[in-house]
Design an enzyme around this catalytic site. Structure first.
Site, PDB file in Angstrom:
ATOM      1  N   VAL A  44      -9.906   4.744  -4.041  1.00 49.70           N
ATOM      2  CA  VAL A  44      -9.334   5.140  -2.744  1.00 49.70           C
ATOM      3  C   VAL A  44      -8.314   6.273  -2.928  1.00 49.70           C
ATOM      4  CG1 VAL A  44      -9.683   2.828  -1.762  1.00 49.70           C
ATOM      5  CG2 VAL A  44      -7.514   3.347  -2.911  1.00 49.70           C
TER       6      VAL A  44
ATOM      7  N   CYS B  64      -6.156   2.099  13.125  1.00 51.67           N
ATOM      8  CA  CYS B  64      -5.668   1.087  14.056  1.00 51.67           C
ATOM      9  C   CYS B  64      -6.346  -0.240  13.702  1.00 51.67           C
ATOM     10  CB  CYS B  64      -6.014   1.523  15.477  1.00 51.67           C
ATOM     11  SG  CYS B  64      -5.701   0.223  16.677  1.00 51.67           S
TER      12      CYS B  64
ATOM     13  N   GLY C 157     -16.166   3.585 -15.624  1.00 51.44           N
ATOM     14  CA  GLY C 157     -14.850   2.998 -15.379  1.00 51.44           C
ATOM     15  C   GLY C 157     -14.829   1.936 -14.303  1.00 51.44           C
ATOM     16  N   THR C 158     -15.912   1.189 -14.198  1.00 47.46           N
ATOM     17  CA  THR C 158     -15.902   0.063 -13.247  1.00 47.46           C
ATOM     18  C   THR C 158     -16.300  -1.218 -13.958  1.00 47.46           C
ATOM     19  OG1 THR C 158     -16.828  -0.866 -11.203  1.00 47.46           O
ATOM     20  CG2 THR C 158     -18.252   0.677 -12.414  1.00 47.46           C
TER      21      THR C 158
ATOM     22  N   HIS D 249     -14.960   2.387  -0.574  1.00 51.13           N
ATOM     23  CA  HIS D 249     -13.882   1.460  -0.223  1.00 51.13           C
ATOM     24  C   HIS D 249     -12.750   2.140   0.540  1.00 51.13           C
ATOM     25  CE1 HIS D 249     -15.277  -1.425  -3.678  1.00 51.13           C
ATOM     26  NE2 HIS D 249     -16.050  -1.483  -2.609  1.00 51.13           N
TER      27      HIS D 249
ATOM     28  N   ARG E 120       1.719   1.818  -3.541  1.00 55.61           N
ATOM     29  CA  ARG E 120       0.573   2.366  -4.276  1.00 55.61           C
ATOM     30  C   ARG E 120       0.300   3.817  -3.885  1.00 55.61           C
ATOM     31  NH1 ARG E 120      -4.299  -1.274  -3.589  1.00 55.61           N
ATOM     32  NH2 ARG E 120      -5.249   0.511  -4.609  1.00 55.61           N
TER      33      ARG E 120
ATOM     34  N   TYR F 117       0.829  -1.206   0.000  1.00 57.70           N
ATOM     35  CA  TYR F 117       0.000   0.000   0.000  1.00 57.70           C
ATOM     36  C   TYR F 117       0.869   1.264   0.000  1.00 57.70           C
ATOM     37  CZ  TYR F 117      -4.460  -2.318   0.044  1.00 57.70           C
ATOM     38  OH  TYR F 117      -5.553  -3.045  -0.350  1.00 57.70           O
TER      39      TYR F 117
HETATM   40  C1  BJW Z   1     -11.841   2.361 -18.243  1.00 57.47           C
HETATM   41  C2  BJW Z   1     -10.672   3.070 -18.541  1.00 57.47           C
HETATM   42  C3  BJW Z   1     -10.830   4.384 -19.032  1.00 57.47           C
HETATM   43  C4  BJW Z   1     -10.109   1.133 -17.779  1.00 57.47           C
HETATM   44  N1  BJW Z   1     -12.058   4.882 -19.197  1.00 57.47           N
HETATM   45  N2  BJW Z   1     -13.045   2.876 -18.425  1.00 57.47           N
HETATM   46  C5  BJW Z   1     -22.267 -11.117  -3.811  1.00 57.47           C
HETATM   47  C6  BJW Z   1     -21.923 -12.085  -4.732  1.00 57.47           C
HETATM   48  C7  BJW Z   1     -20.631 -12.595  -4.768  1.00 57.47           C
HETATM   49  C8  BJW Z   1     -19.647 -12.163  -3.892  1.00 57.47           C
HETATM   50  C9  BJW Z   1     -19.989 -11.198  -2.978  1.00 57.47           C
HETATM   51  C10 BJW Z   1     -21.288 -10.685  -2.939  1.00 57.47           C
HETATM   52  N3  BJW Z   1     -21.337  -9.772  -1.957  1.00 57.47           N
HETATM   53  C11 BJW Z   1     -20.105  -9.661  -1.385  1.00 57.47           C
HETATM   54  C12 BJW Z   1     -19.267 -10.521  -1.990  1.00 57.47           C
HETATM   55  C13 BJW Z   1     -17.818 -10.724  -1.673  1.00 57.47           C
HETATM   56  C14 BJW Z   1     -16.935  -9.631  -2.252  1.00 57.47           C
HETATM   57  C15 BJW Z   1     -17.080  -9.586  -3.762  1.00 57.47           C
HETATM   58  O1  BJW Z   1     -17.734  -8.742  -4.331  1.00 57.47           O
HETATM   59  N4  BJW Z   1     -16.419 -10.488  -4.463  1.00 57.47           N
HETATM   60  C16 BJW Z   1     -16.482 -10.492  -5.929  1.00 57.47           C
HETATM   61  C17 BJW Z   1     -15.055 -10.389  -6.473  1.00 57.47           C
HETATM   62  C18 BJW Z   1     -17.224 -11.690  -6.394  1.00 57.47           C
HETATM   63  N5  BJW Z   1     -17.229  -8.320  -1.676  1.00 57.47           N
HETATM   64  C19 BJW Z   1     -16.739  -7.968  -0.485  1.00 57.47           C
HETATM   65  O2  BJW Z   1     -16.055  -8.727   0.184  1.00 57.47           O
HETATM   66  C20 BJW Z   1     -17.080  -6.574   0.022  1.00 57.47           C
HETATM   67  N6  BJW Z   1     -17.560  -6.654   1.344  1.00 57.47           N
HETATM   68  C21 BJW Z   1     -18.796  -7.087   1.633  1.00 57.47           C
HETATM   69  O3  BJW Z   1     -19.598  -7.341   0.774  1.00 57.47           O
HETATM   70  O4  BJW Z   1     -19.061  -7.178   2.997  1.00 57.47           O
HETATM   71  C22 BJW Z   1     -20.203  -7.948   3.392  1.00 57.47           C
HETATM   72  C23 BJW Z   1     -19.842  -9.415   3.200  1.00 57.47           C
HETATM   73  C24 BJW Z   1     -18.688  -9.899   3.775  1.00 57.47           C
HETATM   74  C25 BJW Z   1     -18.359 -11.236   3.597  1.00 57.47           C
HETATM   75  C26 BJW Z   1     -19.162 -12.058   2.813  1.00 57.47           C
HETATM   76  C27 BJW Z   1     -20.308 -11.541   2.210  1.00 57.47           C
HETATM   77  C28 BJW Z   1     -20.658 -10.207   2.425  1.00 57.47           C
HETATM   78  C29 BJW Z   1     -15.819  -5.721   0.085  1.00 57.47           C
HETATM   79  C30 BJW Z   1     -15.254  -5.430  -1.249  1.00 57.47           C
HETATM   80  C31 BJW Z   1     -13.947  -4.630  -1.104  1.00 57.47           C
HETATM   81  C32 BJW Z   1     -13.242  -4.411  -2.429  1.00 57.47           C
HETATM   82  N7  BJW Z   1     -11.936  -3.910  -2.176  1.00 57.47           N
HETATM   83  C33 BJW Z   1     -11.109  -3.503  -3.288  1.00 57.47           C
HETATM   84  C34 BJW Z   1      -9.733  -3.071  -2.724  1.00 57.47           C
HETATM   85  C35 BJW Z   1      -9.874  -1.679  -2.058  1.00 57.47           C
HETATM   86  C36 BJW Z   1      -8.592  -1.228  -1.467  1.00 57.47           C
HETATM   87  C37 BJW Z   1      -7.509  -1.080  -2.487  1.00 57.47           C
HETATM   88  O5  BJW Z   1      -7.541  -0.148  -3.334  1.00 57.47           O
HETATM   89  O6  BJW Z   1      -6.584  -1.892  -2.454  1.00 57.47           O
HETATM   90  O7  BJW Z   1     -11.723  -2.439  -4.001  1.00 57.47           O
HETATM   91  S1  BJW Z   1     -10.899  -4.770  -4.531  1.00 57.47           S
HETATM   92  C38 BJW Z   1     -10.935  -3.660  -5.911  1.00 57.47           C
HETATM   93  O8  BJW Z   1     -12.129  -3.897  -6.721  1.00 57.47           O
HETATM   94  C39 BJW Z   1     -11.112  -2.261  -5.298  1.00 57.47           C
HETATM   95  C40 BJW Z   1     -12.065  -1.624  -6.274  1.00 57.47           C
HETATM   96  O9  BJW Z   1     -12.693  -0.519  -5.685  1.00 57.47           O
HETATM   97  C41 BJW Z   1     -12.997  -2.757  -6.617  1.00 57.47           C
HETATM   98  C42 BJW Z   1     -13.754  -2.555  -7.911  1.00 57.47           C
HETATM   99  O10 BJW Z   1     -12.897  -2.504  -8.997  1.00 57.47           O
HETATM  100  P1  BJW Z   1     -13.166  -1.468 -10.180  1.00 57.47           P
HETATM  101  O11 BJW Z   1     -13.053  -0.090  -9.682  1.00 57.47           O
HETATM  102  O12 BJW Z   1     -14.389  -1.847 -10.886  1.00 57.47           O
HETATM  103  O13 BJW Z   1     -11.849  -1.714 -11.072  1.00 57.47           O
HETATM  104  P2  BJW Z   1     -11.607  -2.848 -12.194  1.00 57.47           P
HETATM  105  O14 BJW Z   1     -10.166  -2.901 -12.435  1.00 57.47           O
HETATM  106  O15 BJW Z   1     -12.299  -4.103 -11.864  1.00 57.47           O
HETATM  107  O16 BJW Z   1     -12.343  -2.260 -13.479  1.00 57.47           O
HETATM  108  C43 BJW Z   1     -11.846  -1.121 -14.163  1.00 57.47           C
HETATM  109  C44 BJW Z   1     -12.779  -0.869 -15.321  1.00 57.47           C
HETATM  110  O17 BJW Z   1     -12.381   0.348 -15.932  1.00 57.47           O
HETATM  111  C45 BJW Z   1     -12.725  -1.943 -16.404  1.00 57.47           C
HETATM  112  O18 BJW Z   1     -14.060  -2.306 -16.754  1.00 57.47           O
HETATM  113  C46 BJW Z   1     -12.031  -1.249 -17.597  1.00 57.47           C
HETATM  114  O19 BJW Z   1     -12.543  -1.687 -18.854  1.00 57.47           O
HETATM  115  C47 BJW Z   1     -12.385   0.178 -17.331  1.00 57.47           C
HETATM  116  N8  BJW Z   1     -11.427   1.175 -17.838  1.00 57.47           N
HETATM  117  N9  BJW Z   1      -9.581   2.309 -18.328  1.00 57.47           N
HETATM  118  C48 BJW Z   1     -13.133   4.120 -18.933  1.00 57.47           C
HETATM  119  N10 BJW Z   1      -9.729   5.163 -19.388  1.00 57.47           N
END
Ligand code: BJW
Length: 248
Positions: free
Chosen positions: A106, A130, A190-191, A122, A73, A70
């Protein structure tokens, strides 16, 4: 012949919207030089395993590895500046009666671009907390060993971000869900819409009757479910879309 770049109904819907909600993801910061998570080749998860770095279990196993990753990053983010996509979304606040800007990012770049009241789902990589008491800690004693320790209780500090398996900040999620329920237009920018519960927000908005517009350089798992899919870089599409919808 004049080529209409955006659908007239979309432009009118935007112009007449009373409440626009926006969900952004890593793609909106890609043009600022910050790596996304899931893009092939360049995404963080193409080079690192989420299980080793972005879960509470990973931090328990190897806190130094996680803290140092981190820190690396944070350096990338510190060197980055908001791009034209962030700027367009900051301008949008002055163009619509009500705007709710929700981000999964973030990096704080929306705030740097001038957006206010940004809902961070997030967390924020610039903050630390802590690991035992969950309290945000602003300063600590610099030590050679990482991670540093909480000056209040001596536990390890960790980044104030949401890892897999952790709850999102309740107030932020509530506000985001309320906005998805009440907006007339929802922009998903962008997600990859791969991570829940954030990925549900565009679908919640659609089910509540909103026009859902996706802006993404590639198709995503919600592309087939949205009203409009605008394919391209957010730093190019958003400024053009808003300029055409609200000509000077
Ligand atoms: C462009 C571009 C340009 C590129 N112009 N576009 C239901 C079903 C299944 C699983 C679950 C569910 N509910 C919960 C879960 C579990 C889990 C989850 O979702 N897992 C999945 C992977 C299946 N979720 C969690 O654990 C969450 N907590 C939770 O739900 O608590 C309750 C619970 C707990 C336990 C069990 C069940 C429920 C927490 C999720 C935390 C995510 N954390 C991260 C890291 C954050 C810290 C860090 O920065 O390190 O968050 S992971 C990462 O993914 C980060 C992001 O915010 C997040 C989303 O990613 P994002 O932003 O979409 O990025 P990319 O890379 O995926 O996509 C980029 C896009 O941009 C692409 O489409 C490109 O094409 C596009 N692009 N350039 C326009 N110029």
């Amino acid at each position: 012949m004049m080529i209409r770049e955006f659908d007239n109904v979309l432009l009118a819907t935007l112009r007449n919207a009373r409440h626009v909600a926006v969900l952004t993801g890593a793609g909106v910061s890609a043009e600022s030089g910050i790596p996304t998570f899931r893009d092939a080749q360049t995404g963080l998860w193409a080079r690192f395993r989420a299980e080793d770095l972005a879960t509470p279990e990973a931090f328990e196993r190897d806190p130094k590895l996680v803290w140092d990753w981190y820190a690396w990053r944070r350096e990338i983010v510190a060197k980055a500046a908001p791009n034209a996509g962030h700027a367009a979304l900051a301008r949008l606040a002055g163009l619509v009666p009500r705007l709710t800007l929700v981000t999964q990012n973030v990096d704080g770049l929306h705030q740097q671009a001038g957006s206010r009241d940004v809902i961070e789902l997030h967390g924020n990589i610039h903050r630390s907390k802590c690991a035992r008491e969950n309290l945000v800690i602003d300063s600590w004693q610099d030590v050679k060993d990482s991670p540093p320790r909480c000056p209040r209780c001596g536990a390890l500090l960790r980044p104030d971000v949401v890892w897999f398996g952790e709850m999102l900040p309740a107030a932020a999620l509530e506000q985001a869900e309320a906005a998805a329920h009440s907006c007339d237009v929802f922009l998903s920018v962008g997600t990859s819409a791969a991570v829940y519960p954030a990925a549900h927000l565009p679908l919640t908005a659609r089910d509540a009757g909103a026009t859902v517009v996706e802006v993404n350089k590639d198709p995503t798992r919600i592309s087939g479910a949205v009203t409009y899919s605008l394919r391209g870089a957010s730093g190019e599409i958003l400024p053009r879309l808003f300029a055409v919808a609200w000509p000077m």
